[in-house]
Write an enzyme that holds these catalytic residues in place. Sequence first.
Site, mmCIF file in Angstrom:
data_model
loop_
_atom_site.group_PDB
_atom_site.id
_atom_site.type_symbol
_atom_site.label_atom_id
_atom_site.label_comp_id
_atom_site.label_asym_id
_atom_site.label_seq_id
_atom_site.Cartn_x
_atom_site.Cartn_y
_atom_site.Cartn_z
ATOM 1 N N GLY A 149 41.558 40.657 35.674
ATOM 2 C CA GLY A 149 42.133 41.326 36.627
ATOM 3 C C GLY A 149 42.446 40.133 37.485
ATOM 4 O O GLY A 149 42.492 38.937 36.994
ATOM 5 N N CYS A 150 43.288 40.356 38.668
ATOM 6 C CA CYS A 150 43.774 39.013 39.317
ATOM 7 C C CYS A 150 44.443 38.854 40.816
ATOM 8 O O CYS A 150 44.338 40.037 41.282
ATOM 9 C CB CYS A 150 44.960 38.390 38.705
ATOM 10 S SG CYS A 150 45.086 38.492 36.579
ATOM 11 N N ALA A 151 44.810 37.912 41.380
ATOM 12 C CA ALA A 151 45.758 38.169 42.562
ATOM 13 C C ALA A 151 46.972 37.392 42.285
ATOM 14 O O ALA A 151 47.112 36.447 41.679
ATOM 15 C CB ALA A 151 44.877 37.072 43.351
#
Lengths: 363, 500, 242
Positions: free
Chosen positions: A12-14
Site C-alpha cells: 500500500g502507499c502514498a
Amino acid sequence: MKREGEVRIPSGCAISGIFSKNKKLFSGESAITSIKVMHDRSNGLGGGFAGYGIYPEYENYFALHILYDDRVAKKDCEEYLEEHFDVINLSKIPTRKIPSIKDEPLIWRYFVEPLHARLLDSQLDEKEYTARCVIKVNSNIKGACIISSGKNMGVFKAMGYPEDVGEFYRLEDYKGYCWTAHGRYPTNTPGWWGGAHPFSLLDFSVVHNGEISSYDANRRFMEMFGYKCTLQTDTEVITYMIDYLHRKQKLPLKTVAHILAAPLWSTIDRMEESKKKEITFLRKNFSSALITGPFSILVGFEGGLMALNDRLKLRSLIVGTKDDMVYIGSEESSIRILEKDFDSITYPKGGVPYIVTLKETQQ
Amino acid sequence: MKVDYFQSEYEIIRDFNKCIDCGLCITQCANGAHKRSKEGKLYTEDSLCVNCHRCVAVCPVKAIKIKKNDYSFKDNNSWKKEDITNIFRQAESGGVLLSSMGTPKDYPIYWDKMLINASQVTNPSIDPLREPMETRTFLGKKNSTIEFDENGDIKLEEKPFIELSTPIMFSAMSYGSISLNAHKALAGAAKDLGILYNCGEGGLHKSLYHYGENTIIQVASGRFGVHSDYLEAGSAIEIKMGQGAKPGIGGHLTGTKINKDISKTRMIPEGFDAISPAPHHDIYSIEDLKQLVYILKEATDYKKPIIVKVAAVHNISSIVSGIARCGADIIAIDGFRGGTGAAPLRIRDNVGLPIELALASCDTRLREEGIRDSVSLVVGGSIRNSADVVKAIALGADAVYIGTSALIALGCHLCRSCHLGKCNWGIATQRADLVKRLNPKEGRTRLNNLVSAWTFEIKEMMGGMGINSIEALRGNRLMLRGIGLTEKELEVLGIKIAGE
Amino acid sequence: MKSINAENLSYKELNSIIRQSNDSKFCLTGVMGQRFIGCALKNKEVEISGIPGNALGACLNGGSTIIVNNNCQDATGDTMNEGTIIVHGNCGDTAGYSMRGGKIFIKESAGYRMGLHMKAYNERQPLMIIGDRAGSFLGEYLAGGTIIVLGLRQEGNCPVGNFCGTGMYGGRIFLRSNSLPKDISPHIEATVANEEELNSIKAYIQEFSSIFGFESEEILKDNFYVLTASKSTSYKKKYIAV
C-alpha cells in the site's frame, strides 16, 4: 528469501504530484515536503520520485538512470549500451550519505541516442528501439536495472522513507516542471531498490497506491506484446499497459483511462447511444487491460500528468489548483502544506481521469 | 443346457412390507425390468435394469432400492470384473463395445487439485449481493490494432460476437441423441438466462427457430439439415471437428431412431441411418478448414461468429494455434471426460486429454504467439460445478460449455445407457411415450435454477478474490494454486504450488 | 482553553498532549495531516485550524466536540460512539464508518462511502448531515440512524452519486432533491418524504443550519425523498443445505 521480481509482494502507499502548466521550473524539494506529510502511509521500505524537465541541456537524448548490483553488472550493461547507443555523457548520479539509506547499489546516469545505423536496420522508431533495449537489459543482464529511460526526465528511488530518499539523491539541486513522489508500504522486505516506485518506461512514469486483483490477467496480456514483467509489481504492469495503449495503439490518454478503469456495465447501459457504443467496443476489445481492485495512480509523461482512480474509487485522491500550478495527493494535507489557499479543489471521481498538460502543447 | 456368462449388474430390491402394488414401476420402466407374473405377482428381471433410478424416484412408498450385484470373481487387481465380462461380450458377439456419456474411469481430475485465492488485508473482498459484480461475457475476435477516421474518432469496426450474461453455455447435443422436449427446455432456458445453447449436429427443429438469438447451430461432418435457413437461424455457427468423448470418430444414429420428425429436421429419409463421417471429407488439412470457415462466413455475410469445436488431443496447442490463424472467431475445446450419446467404449475411455491441461497449454501457447485475442476459448468436458467454471476461467477460458450437468439438471441419473434409446427420463430417447415424461417447462425452470445458482456462486468466489468483473479473472493464474500435483503438472497448468 | 501549535508535532505527541491535559477545551493551529486527532476523546472539545489527518475523531465518546475550520480527510468519525464532529468545509471518504451514535455535520461536500454500516441501538441514534453533495456508495450497508444530504448548491439536482444506499437494511437516508438517483436498488423503498417524516428531522436541520448560518425554513420548504430498506424484497440468499 526471494527477491522482488522472483515473487510478488503486495503493498500500500502514498502518492503525490506537482505540475506547472507554464513550464515553470521548481526544485524537487516541494515534492519531498509533500510526501513527507504522508509519512504514516509508508513503512520505510521504499520511496521514489520522478522529475520532468530536469535535464534541459540534454533534452534530446534519452536519460538512462541505471542501478547496478556490482561492477560486473555495470560492465555487462555498458557493453550492451555501447553496442546499441551513442553514449553522449555518463556519470554517477550525485548522492549524499545519510544514515537512513544503506546498502546502496552503483547508481549511474547515461545520456544516449540510438546508434543511427542500428536504428535504421531495426526498422523501428527511436522510442520502440529504446524501449526494447531497456526491457532486454532488465530481463537479461543480471544485476542491472534501468529505472528510467525518458528524455529530459529521470526517476530517483531507493529503499527508505521517501523524504530520506529525496535527501539522498539531492533533489533540491534539480529543477523540473513536474515532480511525482511515492512512499511505499510493502508487506515484505524486498531489499532491492529496483522494486521501489515510480516505475518508468520511456517518458511514462507511474506512482501507484493500492493493490490490483487483476494483476496476472493484465500481465499475461502485456507479455504477448514483448513487455516483460520482471518486477512483478502492479505499477510495472500498469505502466506497460499505458505505454501499449497510448504509444502503440495511439489512443488518447483519456481513452486509455476509460479502458483501464472502464465503467460498470450498469453505468454503460444507461449512457447515450454513441458513447455507449464506443465504451462497449473499447471494453470488449481491451478486456484484459481492465484493472480491478483499489488503485489511484499518477502518470507522468512528457508535457503532462494524469491522475486516475479505480472505478469504485477505493483509494483517496485530491487535486488543488493555484494559478498555473496543479497539486495532486493521496491526502489533502500533502497539498495544503505547499499552498495555503487554492483556486479550486477537486476530488476526481472513480474512473474519471484528471489530465493536465503544458500550456505550450495545448492547441 | 444354457450357460450364462453374464450375471445382472444390479439387483432390484423391493421391500414387500412397503410395496402397495400400484404397478407404477412396471409402466415407468421402459427396459422391462419390472414385470407381473401370470398369477399377478410382481417380480423383477434384474438383468434388464440399467440403474437409472426411475422406479426408485416414482415409487410412492419408497419401496424400491437398486443395489450393485455383489457377485464377484476371485480378487484380481490385474483383471477386474469389467475386463473379464467385456471379453465375454466380445467373444459372444464379435462386436465393438459401445457405451454412452463420459468416461467413468478413475483418471485424475485436475479441477479438484487446484485451489482458489481469496483477498485478505492487502486487497478488499467484495460482497456480490450488495455490491456490483459483473459476469457479462463477450466471445469473438478482438481488433489487434485500432483505426481512426478523418476526425480522429475511433473506427468501431465490430467483428461478429456473442454476448452472454454469464460465462456458461449449453453444449452441443443433437436432436436425435436427445429428445425434442430436452431441446425445448435448453432453448427456453438459454433465452431466459441470456446465454446460448447448441442444437448439435442433428439440425434445428422448426419449432425452435424462434429461439434463434440464443442458438448456436452446428455444422458437423454429416452436414445434416444444413440449408440456408438453418445457417441464418442461429446467432453463431459451430464447425464440429471433433468431440471430447470420441476424438477421431464420427457418429452413427441408427435408422430405427430416424422417425418422421428427425427425418424432416436432418433432411434424410425415414428409417435411413444417419452417419456422420469421422473427418469432414472436405477438410483433410488445416488450409481446408480455413476454406470451410470462409464458406460459412460468405454464406452468412460475415455477420455471425464462427466457432470451431475440437476434441482435446495430444498437440492440441499447435492445432488450436493453427485454427486461430484460420479465421475462426471462437475455439471450443472438448476434454476427454465429455459426454456422448454413444461411443465405442475403448475410444471413450482411452483417447484424448483432460480439458484442464489442454486449456492451460492452449492459452499459454496462444499468448506466446501473441494471438490470444484473435479467438475466444470455450471449454467443456465434464464441468461439474461453479468452482470448475471459476478455475477454467482463471486458467484462461472465456466461457464454458456444459452438457452432462445440463442433462442431470433435467433428470439424467448417468446410467450410461443412452445408446439403448429407452431413456426413462425422456432425455436420450425418441419414443413418444418416454419423451413426454420430460416436461419442457419444468425442465426449463430446472436449467434456469442451475445456471442462476452457479452464477451466484461464481460471483461469490470472484468477490472473495476482490474481482468484480469477470474479464479480470480470465487467465489470472496467480489466483490458483496446485495441490497434490507434480512439478511438471504445475508447469503445464502454469500455476504455483499451494504455499508459494 | 489550551492553545497548541501543532506545526512540528507528530500525531503521537499532539494526541498525547490532549489526552494528558486536564483542560477540557483545546484550540489547535498549524495542523497539517496529523492523524487520529481526538481518537476516543471523552468530555473534551477540540477546535482545529489547518487540515487534520485521517481518522479524525475515530471512536469518539460522549461529551466531546470536534470542530474543523477547513476540510477534513478520510475515515473521519470512524466507529464513533457519541459526540459531535463539525466540519466547516469538505470531508474526505468513508466518514462515520460503523458510527453507532453522535453527530457528524459537514458544511460542504463529502466523498465516497459516507456512513457505511452506520447502526442504531436504543437511544443511540447516529446522525450525519451533508450540506452539498455526497459521492457514490452513500450509506452502503446502512443498518440504522439517519443520513441527510441537502444538495444546497445543486439547484434541485440529485446530490448523490451511484449505488446510494446499496445493501441498506435499516435506517433512513433523506435527499433534498427533485429527482432520485437513476440506479436505486430494488431492495430500497424510495418515496417522497411526508409531513411526519419531515417533522422527525426538523430539529436536526435547525441545528445544522444554526451552526453554519443557513436558513432552515428555506431548506425545509423543498422536496425531500426518503430511502428505507424495502420490507418486501429482503437480501435473503437462496441457500439449500447439502
